[in-house]
Motif scaffolding. Structure first.
Motif, PDB file in Angstrom:
ATOM      1  N   PHE B  19       0.793  -1.230   0.000  1.00 33.67           N
ATOM      2  CA  PHE B  19       0.000   0.000   0.000  1.00 33.67           C
ATOM      3  C   PHE B  19       0.819   1.270   0.000  1.00 33.67           C
ATOM      4  CE2 PHE B  19      -3.724  -2.094   2.368  1.00 33.67           C
ATOM      5  CZ  PHE B  19      -3.996  -2.820   1.231  1.00 33.67           C
ATOM      6  N   LYS B  20       2.109   1.152   0.277  1.00 30.56           N
ATOM      7  CA  LYS B  20       2.811   2.378   0.654  1.00 30.56           C
ATOM      8  C   LYS B  20       2.789   3.439  -0.436  1.00 30.56           C
ATOM      9  CE  LYS B  20       7.405   0.656  -0.470  1.00 30.56           C
ATOM     10  NZ  LYS B  20       8.629   0.069   0.053  1.00 30.56           N
ATOM     11  N   ASN B  21       2.669   2.998  -1.698  1.00 24.43           N
ATOM     12  CA  ASN B  21       2.605   3.998  -2.764  1.00 24.43           C
ATOM     13  C   ASN B  21       1.328   4.829  -2.720  1.00 24.43           C
ATOM     14  OD1 ASN B  21       5.058   3.202  -3.747  1.00 24.43           O
ATOM     15  ND2 ASN B  21       4.161   1.685  -5.145  1.00 24.43           N
ATOM     16  N   PHE B  22       0.313   4.283  -2.088  1.00 22.75           N
ATOM     17  CA  PHE B  22      -0.945   5.021  -2.035  1.00 22.75           C
ATOM     18  C   PHE B  22      -0.987   5.984  -0.845  1.00 22.75           C
ATOM     19  CE2 PHE B  22      -2.169   0.904  -4.001  1.00 22.75           C
ATOM     20  CZ  PHE B  22      -2.481   1.394  -5.245  1.00 22.75           C
ATOM     21  N   TYR B  23      -0.213   5.671   0.163  1.00 19.10           N
ATOM     22  CA  TYR B  23      -0.373   6.364   1.431  1.00 19.10           C
ATOM     23  C   TYR B  23       0.204   7.774   1.520  1.00 19.10           C
ATOM     24  CZ  TYR B  23      -2.438   2.770   4.394  1.00 19.10           C
ATOM     25  OH  TYR B  23      -3.291   1.897   4.982  1.00 19.10           O
ATOM     26  N   PRO B  24       1.428   7.991   1.059  1.00 18.30           N
ATOM     27  CA  PRO B  24       2.193   9.135   1.568  1.00 18.30           C
ATOM     28  C   PRO B  24       1.420  10.446   1.614  1.00 18.30           C
ATOM     29  CG  PRO B  24       3.504   7.873   0.018  1.00 18.30           C
ATOM     30  CD  PRO B  24       2.142   7.290   0.008  1.00 18.30           C
ATOM     31  N   ALA B 224      -7.174   2.367  -0.190  1.00 18.28           N
ATOM     32  CA  ALA B 224      -5.882   1.834  -0.629  1.00 18.28           C
ATOM     33  C   ALA B 224      -6.011   0.369  -1.042  1.00 18.28           C
ATOM     34  CB  ALA B 224      -4.849   1.984   0.486  1.00 18.28           C
ATOM     35  N   MET B 225      -6.807  -0.388  -0.297  1.00 13.59           N
ATOM     36  CA  MET B 225      -6.989  -1.801  -0.634  1.00 13.59           C
ATOM     37  C   MET B 225      -7.656  -1.955  -1.999  1.00 13.59           C
ATOM     38  SD  MET B 225      -6.406  -4.872   0.342  1.00 13.59           S
ATOM     39  CE  MET B 225      -6.227  -5.088   2.121  1.00 13.59           C
ATOM     40  N   ALA B 226      -8.701  -1.164  -2.234  1.00 12.27           N
ATOM     41  CA  ALA B 226      -9.392  -1.239  -3.528  1.00 12.27           C
ATOM     42  C   ALA B 226      -8.456  -0.797  -4.652  1.00 12.27           C
ATOM     43  CB  ALA B 226     -10.654  -0.382  -3.504  1.00 12.27           C
ATOM     44  N   ALA B 227      -7.686   0.269  -4.400  1.00 17.25           N
ATOM     45  CA  ALA B 227      -6.765   0.762  -5.428  1.00 17.25           C
ATOM     46  C   ALA B 227      -5.684  -0.276  -5.718  1.00 17.25           C
ATOM     47  CB  ALA B 227      -6.137   2.077  -4.979  1.00 17.25           C
ATOM     48  N   HIS B 228      -5.217  -0.946  -4.668  1.00 18.54           N
ATOM     49  CA  HIS B 228      -4.204  -1.990  -4.847  1.00 18.54           C
ATOM     50  C   HIS B 228      -4.727  -3.109  -5.746  1.00 18.54           C
ATOM     51  CE1 HIS B 228      -1.217  -5.041  -3.993  1.00 18.54           C
ATOM     52  NE2 HIS B 228      -2.176  -5.843  -3.557  1.00 18.54           N
ATOM     53  N   THR B 368     -10.019   8.292  -2.823  1.00 17.56           N
ATOM     54  CA  THR B 368      -9.828   7.578  -4.092  1.00 17.56           C
ATOM     55  C   THR B 368      -9.650   8.558  -5.250  1.00 17.56           C
ATOM     56  OG1 THR B 368     -11.108   5.692  -3.300  1.00 17.56           O
ATOM     57  CG2 THR B 368     -10.871   5.910  -5.684  1.00 17.56           C
ATOM     58  N   SER B 369     -10.371   9.674  -5.196  1.00 19.39           N
ATOM     59  CA  SER B 369     -10.217  10.671  -6.274  1.00 19.39           C
ATOM     60  C   SER B 369      -8.797  11.237  -6.283  1.00 19.39           C
ATOM     61  CB  SER B 369     -11.254  11.791  -6.134  1.00 19.39           C
ATOM     62  OG  SER B 369     -10.877  12.716  -5.123  1.00 19.39           O
ATOM     63  N   TYR B 370      -8.171  11.312  -5.108  1.00 21.27           N
ATOM     64  CA  TYR B 370      -6.762  11.750  -5.074  1.00 21.27           C
ATOM     65  C   TYR B 370      -5.880  10.706  -5.756  1.00 21.27           C
ATOM     66  CZ  TYR B 370      -8.330  14.895  -1.260  1.00 21.27           C
ATOM     67  OH  TYR B 370      -8.978  15.824  -0.499  1.00 21.27           O
ATOM     68  N   PHE B 371      -6.113   9.437  -5.426  1.00 20.16           N
ATOM     69  CA  PHE B 371      -5.324   8.363  -6.053  1.00 20.16           C
ATOM     70  C   PHE B 371      -5.450   8.426  -7.575  1.00 20.16           C
ATOM     71  CE2 PHE B 371      -6.095   5.276  -2.229  1.00 20.16           C
ATOM     72  CZ  PHE B 371      -5.175   5.973  -1.470  1.00 20.16           C
ATOM     73  N   MET B 372      -6.691   8.648  -8.038  1.00 20.98           N
ATOM     74  CA  MET B 372      -6.948   8.585  -9.482  1.00 20.98           C
ATOM     75  C   MET B 372      -6.580   9.881 -10.195  1.00 20.98           C
ATOM     76  SD  MET B 372     -10.530   6.512  -9.954  1.00 20.98           S
ATOM     77  CE  MET B 372     -10.792   4.868  -9.281  1.00 20.98           C
ATOM     78  N   GLY B 373      -6.439  10.947  -9.421  1.00 19.51           N
ATOM     79  CA  GLY B 373      -6.139  12.235 -10.047  1.00 19.51           C
ATOM     80  C   GLY B 373      -7.331  12.843 -10.760  1.00 19.51           C
ATOM     81  N   VAL B 374      -8.516  12.665 -10.183  1.00 20.89           N
ATOM     82  CA  VAL B 374      -9.714  13.286 -10.770  1.00 20.89           C
ATOM     83  C   VAL B 374     -10.354  14.217  -9.743  1.00 20.89           C
ATOM     84  CG1 VAL B 374     -10.193  11.375 -12.352  1.00 20.89           C
ATOM     85  CG2 VAL B 374     -11.206  11.353 -10.041  1.00 20.89           C
ATOM     86  N   ASN B 375     -11.216  15.100 -10.224  1.00 18.60           N
ATOM     87  CA  ASN B 375     -11.945  16.017  -9.354  1.00 18.60           C
ATOM     88  C   ASN B 375     -13.213  15.328  -8.865  1.00 18.60           C
ATOM     89  OD1 ASN B 375     -13.560  17.975  -8.207  1.00 18.60           O
ATOM     90  ND2 ASN B 375     -13.213  19.502  -9.818  1.00 18.60           N
TER      91      ASN B 375
END
Lengths: 395, 395
Positions: B19-24, B224-228, B368-375
């Protein structure tokens, strides 16, 4: 004209040869299977003489205020789809397809036990959810007000029905639950709701005959178009509240029939115009992973006209006019965004057109199973969960 | 313990470093945005003093038999989610979120115009579906029995409300429809239904505070789990009829927030145990393209016990016992089939736990929107269809 019209222009395939790989054998396979008597769920619509006996059963319940239909999956969704057409005020049908104790306790607060009938439906006669519902209803309601539909085998439901001397009708052994809408499973609720079971089967029969004789019938075209686009998601987007349960029925039919061996596509139940304000953003601007089916009756001019000029653009227009405009706008927007979209229109929603639509999608599902190389009539993966549930209940 | 418990064991990720790539940055970004006042829909739960004025508005309608809530999308789904908890018999709330003329004509047959109130909700005040519903209701019902919620701008709905001297409450300008459940849009229906709006916000507030202070709060872990796993489909599978509308609310929140720029995942609304008999075959044995979220209250022992020995395995068991066994069996079967599955449990379904769940999923969606880079807060793609619908209506 056909009972419905299927417009595939919005699927945006110019070259009809794109389909030829799907065509050669599917229609022949389908017709051969039918002629051999292997498609019992479809053959049912050729019958008319059995309806009298279902009508007699329905008359036993006609004076009740409320009728509980106990059953889940295919034992529930066909009847529920038809019930959306019902206009009568009583008896009210309640399709009890879950085992939520809160829902049952609320239900028992609102019904009169003396004026309530119960119809329990389970093909195997051993569906634990349905048997649990039955056990609880037997504690609360009049034990003489029950009927059952199950296979003619010595199963639990049949034994209970016989012990109580209830009317017990036979679920055809060669018809699976999700394909049972044209059997007693769909027809008895139809009759309990005061609807025309003959017209329902007649609509289906017309479409079946078309698919047994025409060169390129609509369910073949629809199946081939979807297979050509090969999208993992299939969105069923009717523009009619009365088709909301139809979309649920389709969702089971499709998922259980083609979802196996790592294959299959996922059906999505949607509803216009509601989902324009919920899902359309994703449909238009998210991943292009969906095939769309819009279904609508003719809405223009339906409903009362707006008389006031409070909102000038509405003056003289009906709610149906706006429903129609929204449907056309959504269709065109989907097409503009390169989403493959078919449009099915019916003149009006009634027993005949519902029978036609259900037959269309049963045939389309079966033909798709040929394309995918899967067995449309089994559901092997769910047995493990059924076994575990019984273990956990016993623990 | 928290109001709910999120168990991620069934997601089958041993190495938490995955997960660490999603967290920082996500949690910092979220908290900074909150502190800057950029997350108005969430800040609402810190307020309590506004509820008195909503309560006063609700009291105007308390003697009605029926209340029609006109509105669609975010103007409807939050209130509807809460209404599932209501125990009162009157007033009955009807969430009218479509423009089907047949549905309205059936409705008018069953309600008493003299004892019916209407609450029209539209953020922009120009939603055509809501305005059409309003125009028709004005022809049928008592023109004094109306209220409205809309932005404090000179829009069509506000003008109509002012012309008729209706109570008109302000929709917060900086809160979008799908995020409006903790504003007057969710709270007024909650109060009309006789529910506790304070407890609803308090449950949400507890979860918000947790996410502003804890090191690894549950919505971050869930996102993070779903994104992983990165599955294109997200299945929301509650085991409770009272969460059926919640799943619809989540479906809009998720789809409109993350479905854009070709990105996003498609939410699927499901329901246990019903969909074990409809979708589970596909889930287990079809394409492995889904992330599962099961939500359940504590069911064991709930409902009345079966007394008879007709079905020996049920004797002494309750419907809740079976519901619980089915949930556990489905969870275990999904995990056995390598489907990533999380399990969220709450002690009971009430205003407080519903507020907590809704806050959880709002935060999870934003992260999740931050992870995906969407508004997460716009929905640009649906404007074209709105324009076309007006054109077609005028034609």
């Amino acid at each position: 004209m056909m009972i419905y019209n299927q417009n595939l222009d919005g699927c945006q395939v110019d070259n009809k040869n794109a389909f030829k790989n799907f065509y050669p054998d599917a229609l022949t396979t389908f017709r051969t299977a039918y002629q051999k008597g292997e498609l019992a769920p479809l053959s049912l619509v050729e019958k008319t003489d059995d309806i009298t006996s279902y009508q007699e059963a329905a008359e036993r319940f006609e004076n009740f205020d409320d009728i509980l239909i106990l059953g889940t999956g295919g034992s529930s969704l066909g009847g529920k789809t038809l019930y959306a057409l019902a206009g009568q005020k009583a008896p009210r049908l309640h399709f009890m397809d879950n085992i939520d104790p809160h829902t049952f306790s609320r239900l028992f607060e609102t019904i009169n036990p003396k004026a309530t009938g119960v119809l329990a439906i389970s093909k195997s006669g051993s569906t634990v959810e349905t048997l649990m519902q039955l056990a609880i209803c037997l504690q609360r309601l009049d034990k003489k007000h029950f009927m059952a539909i199950t296979e003619p085998t010595p199963n639990t439901l049949r034994k209970i029905a016989e012990d109580h001397q209830w009317t017990c009708l036979d679920h055809p052994t060669n018809v699976g639950g999700r394909y049972s809408c044209f059997s007693v499973v769909g027809l008895l609720p139809t009759l309990l709701a005061g609807l025309d079971a003959h017209a329902f089967r007649e609509g289906a029969r017309t479409i079946l005959e078309n698919h047994l004789t025409e060169e390129s019938p609509p369910a073949l075209q629809g199946a081939a178009m979807a297979a050509h686009h090969n999208k993992p998601l299939s969105v069923m987007l009717p523009y009619a509240d009365q088709l909301d349960s139809f979309a649920l029925w389709y969702r089971q039919l499709w998922a259980e029939s083609v979802g196996k061996d790592g294959k299959g596509t996922t059906p999505i139940r949607a509803l216009g115009t509601v989902d324009q304000h919920s899902q359309l953003q994703l449909y238009l601007d998210g991943p292009k992973d969906k095939f769309f089916t819009l279904i609508t009756p003719q809405w223009q001019g339906r409903g009362e006209a707006v008389q006031s000029s409070l909102i000038p653009e509405f003056t003289g227009k009906t709610m149906g006019d706006l429903f129609d405009a929204e449907l056309r706008a959504t269709y065109e927007t989907l097409v503009n965004h390169k989403c493959p979209t078919r449009l099915i229109t019916v003149e009006a929603l009634d027993e005949r057109s519902m029978g036609a639509l259900m037959m269309h999608f049963m045939i389309e599902t079966i033909i798709t199973s040929y394309f995918m190389g899967v067995n449309a009539f089994d559901q092997p993966a769910v047995e493990e969960g059924k076994r575990l549930a019984r273990e956990y209940l016993a623990a």
